[in-house]
Design a protein around this motif. Structure first.
Motif, mmCIF file in Angstrom:
data_model
loop_
_atom_site.group_PDB
_atom_site.id
_atom_site.type_symbol
_atom_site.label_atom_id
_atom_site.label_comp_id
_atom_site.label_asym_id
_atom_site.label_seq_id
_atom_site.Cartn_x
_atom_site.Cartn_y
_atom_site.Cartn_z
ATOM 1 N N VAL A 17 -7.475 1.016 4.731
ATOM 2 C CA VAL A 17 -6.799 0.784 3.648
ATOM 3 C C VAL A 17 -7.568 -0.201 2.649
ATOM 4 C CG1 VAL A 17 -4.765 0.263 2.456
ATOM 5 C CG2 VAL A 17 -4.527 1.940 3.971
ATOM 6 N N VAL A 18 -7.647 -1.541 3.632
ATOM 7 C CA VAL A 18 -8.174 -2.626 2.687
ATOM 8 C C VAL A 18 -9.573 -2.338 2.455
ATOM 9 C CG1 VAL A 18 -9.112 -4.863 3.501
ATOM 10 C CG2 VAL A 18 -6.770 -4.152 4.235
ATOM 11 N N TRP A 19 -10.388 -1.639 2.962
ATOM 12 C CA TRP A 19 -11.756 -1.292 2.697
ATOM 13 C C TRP A 19 -11.634 -0.487 1.372
ATOM 14 C CZ3 TRP A 19 -16.228 -3.892 3.378
ATOM 15 C CH2 TRP A 19 -16.245 -4.985 4.392
ATOM 16 N N SER A 20 -10.911 0.394 1.448
ATOM 17 C CA SER A 20 -10.772 1.555 0.323
ATOM 18 C C SER A 20 -10.256 0.842 -0.959
ATOM 19 C CB SER A 20 -9.764 2.693 0.722
ATOM 20 O OG SER A 20 -10.186 3.699 1.844
ATOM 21 N N LEU A 21 -9.371 -0.129 -0.730
ATOM 22 C CA LEU A 21 -8.984 -0.764 -2.015
ATOM 23 C C LEU A 21 -10.179 -1.892 -2.196
ATOM 24 C CD1 LEU A 21 -5.401 -1.915 -0.748
ATOM 25 C CD2 LEU A 21 -5.974 -0.412 -2.710
ATOM 26 N N ASN A 28 -13.610 -0.651 -10.394
ATOM 27 C CA ASN A 28 -13.080 -1.278 -11.531
ATOM 28 C C ASN A 28 -13.848 -2.354 -12.195
ATOM 29 O OD1 ASN A 28 -9.972 -1.380 -12.955
ATOM 30 N ND2 ASN A 28 -10.847 -3.577 -12.550
ATOM 31 N N ASP A 29 -14.108 -3.424 -11.261
ATOM 32 C CA ASP A 29 -14.768 -4.477 -11.874
ATOM 33 C C ASP A 29 -16.370 -4.554 -12.420
ATOM 34 O OD1 ASP A 29 -12.545 -5.745 -11.395
ATOM 35 O OD2 ASP A 29 -13.064 -7.398 -10.258
ATOM 36 N N LEU A 30 -16.994 -3.365 -11.650
ATOM 37 C CA LEU A 30 -18.244 -2.837 -12.041
ATOM 38 C C LEU A 30 -18.150 -2.516 -13.512
ATOM 39 C CD1 LEU A 30 -21.141 -2.054 -11.602
ATOM 40 C CD2 LEU A 30 -20.255 0.086 -10.899
ATOM 41 N N VAL A 31 -17.254 -1.788 -14.049
ATOM 42 C CA VAL A 31 -17.266 -1.223 -15.170
ATOM 43 C C VAL A 31 -16.465 -1.883 -16.139
ATOM 44 C CG1 VAL A 31 -17.719 1.096 -14.293
ATOM 45 C CG2 VAL A 31 -15.567 0.551 -14.961
ATOM 46 N N THR A 32 -15.898 -3.067 -15.752
ATOM 47 C CA THR A 32 -15.006 -3.916 -16.721
ATOM 48 C C THR A 32 -15.586 -5.353 -16.613
ATOM 49 O OG1 THR A 32 -13.548 -4.419 -14.886
ATOM 50 C CG2 THR A 32 -12.980 -2.582 -16.638
ATOM 51 N N LEU A 84 0.740 3.630 -10.702
ATOM 52 C CA LEU A 84 0.036 2.730 -11.512
ATOM 53 C C LEU A 84 -1.335 2.289 -10.834
ATOM 54 C CD1 LEU A 84 2.615 0.091 -12.825
ATOM 55 C CD2 LEU A 84 1.132 1.695 -14.134
ATOM 56 N N LEU A 85 -1.505 2.542 -9.584
ATOM 57 C CA LEU A 85 -2.685 2.142 -8.655
ATOM 58 C C LEU A 85 -3.803 3.319 -9.318
ATOM 59 C CD1 LEU A 85 -4.225 0.591 -6.471
ATOM 60 C CD2 LEU A 85 -3.426 2.334 -4.933
ATOM 61 N N PRO A 86 -3.497 4.540 -9.066
ATOM 62 C CA PRO A 86 -4.581 5.476 -9.635
ATOM 63 C C PRO A 86 -4.809 5.511 -11.371
ATOM 64 C CG PRO A 86 -2.616 6.839 -8.828
ATOM 65 C CD PRO A 86 -2.587 5.070 -8.429
ATOM 66 N N ILE A 184 -11.001 9.650 -6.258
ATOM 67 C CA ILE A 184 -10.952 10.146 -4.924
ATOM 68 C C ILE A 184 -10.250 9.064 -4.145
ATOM 69 C CG2 ILE A 184 -12.431 10.620 -3.032
ATOM 70 C CD1 ILE A 184 -14.348 11.982 -5.004
ATOM 71 N N LEU A 185 -10.790 7.771 -4.402
ATOM 72 C CA LEU A 185 -10.209 6.660 -3.397
ATOM 73 C C LEU A 185 -8.835 6.373 -3.697
ATOM 74 C CD1 LEU A 185 -13.008 3.915 -3.878
ATOM 75 C CD2 LEU A 185 -12.393 5.404 -1.819
#
Length: 397
Positions: A17-21, A28-32, A84-86, A184-185
């Motif tokens: 879970v931690v690695w998926s998050l 998210n931060d790559l494209v923001t 809200l996560l996805p 997917i993630l």
């Protein structure tokens, strides 16, 4: 024993879970926060912007995320919403992708702002999910999660030299791949997260300890100072090296990537140490160790600059995961709000710094911006000294 204000937790770290998050955080931060500063030269040339307008694009991204994260955090502490996560990750990646076909500057600002709102919804939920999956290794779990975000920011600096300069602004449509990967993630995590939130609600009702609002305010100011260092280099180092020393944007972006990559390493090591050392001390030492490199930054370029940027990035960002865990320690009854304040409001306020630095560059020149950056770690060190020391709680945990 548990830390002050903690609640009973499972002892095992849920690595999957931690690695998926962490992977979701990378996307998210790559494209923001990662690619938006790197896109500044491309947006500037496409829409014929000045420095102030270019920094306004960064401001819209950071400020919408900054304002919304603590609001989403406070709301979901009372009314948890697993979806809200996805949804947050979907909006942040999709709207940034669509800036590749924005017809004008106004549409660019609108799409960037919606992307920031999506990021604002994603971060508190993802940080809370990391905390739920951390067991007794909260520092290590947050380190993995934050390294994902820092890696995304660093990789964003490579987008320009890799393909965006050759493809132009329409090359952003390739980020549709990130949209799909994000779905997917987060789709895989959704059932686990929805079930974990029910248990989380019960545990929060059993939480002990009071929120320490004054200390949180001071901590957020320190995070803002650190964020201004990071955003100042991410946005303005390529311009500074280009105009001051004649370096190409491609090479300057690579230097920025090295700075952020060193920060990702520092984030992981600092977060791991947070399970063993007082978090306030790690924050203080990270600021103190950054001072000599900040003072030398405006005067070196080329290969010599790497001897400054690597340790500077390592030390100034080594407290990134630490401040999240530390704020959760100070706000034991509002875990998502704590994440929103440190990851969102504090870091997102860097967008205000970007606008300030942009206006300063237009008014008096880029060199003055880097003179300001020289003294920010000194200010951060002074403020960190007055934060409460959690040494006793670490020793008893």
């Amino acid at each position: 024993m548990t830390e002050r204000g903690s609640v009973p937790a499972r002892s095992g770290l849920n690595r999957g879970v931690v690695w998926s998050l962490g992977g979701s955080h990378l996307l998210n931060d790559l494209v923001t926060t990662g690619v938006v500063p790197a896109l500044s030269p491309l947006y500037m040339s496409t829409y014929h912007l000045n420095y102030t307008q270019t920094s306004l694009v960064v401001l819209c991204s950071y400020l919408t995320s900054s304002i919304s994260q603590p609001l989403f955090g406070a709301l979901t502490d009372k009314y948890p919403r697993a979806w809200l996560l996805p949804l947050g990750l979907f909006l942040s990646t999709l709207c940034l992708t669509l800036t590749g076909v924005a017809p004008n500057f106004a549409w660019l600002l609108l799409l960037i702002s919606i992307s920031g709102l999506g990021s604002g919804a994603f971060h508190p939920e993802a940080a809370r999910g990391t905390q739920l999956a951390s067991g007794n290794a909260r520092g290590r779990a947050q380190a993995i999660f934050q390294v994902g975000g820092n890696s995304g920011q660093a990789l964003g600096q490579l987008m320009m030299p890799l393909f965006l300069l050759s493809l132009g602004v329409h090359g952003l449509l390739w980020f549709a791949v990130a949209v799909g990967l994000g779905l997917i993630l987060t789709g895989r995590l959704y059932p686990w997260y929805r079930g974990s939130l029910r248990e989380h609600g019960r545990r929060m009702r059993e939480a002990k300890g009071d929120n320490r609002v004054g200390a949180v305010v001071l901590l957020v100011i320190v995070v803002i100072v650190r964020s201004w260092c990071q955003i100042g280099i991410s946005v303005f180092l390529p311009f500074y090296y280009r105009h001051q020393f004649g370096m190409s944007y491609n090479l300057a972006d690579s230097f920025t990537f090295i700075f952020l990559a060193a920060g990702a390493v520092g984030t992981f090591i600092g977060g791991t140490l947070a399970d063993k050392m007082p978090k306030q001390r790690i924050l203080l030492y990270s600021m103190l160790c950054s001072i000599p490199f900040a003072l030398l930054l405006p005067f070196l370029h080329g290969a010599a600059a790497l001897f400054i940027l690597i340790p500077f990035g390592f030390f100034i960002l080594s407290s990134f995961a630490v401040t999240v865990v530390y704020c959760q320690y100070l706000l034991p009854r509002n875990i998502s709000l704590a994440s929103g304040l440190t990851i969102g409001f504090g870091v997102g306020a860097g967008g205000i710094g970007a606008t300030f630095f942009g206006a300063l560059s237009d008014a008096v020149g880029l060199k003055i911006v880097f003179y300001v950056l020289m003294f920010l770690p000194i200010l951060g060190s002074l403020l960190s000294f007055f934060l409460p020391n959690d040494a006793r709680d670490v020793a008893s945990s």
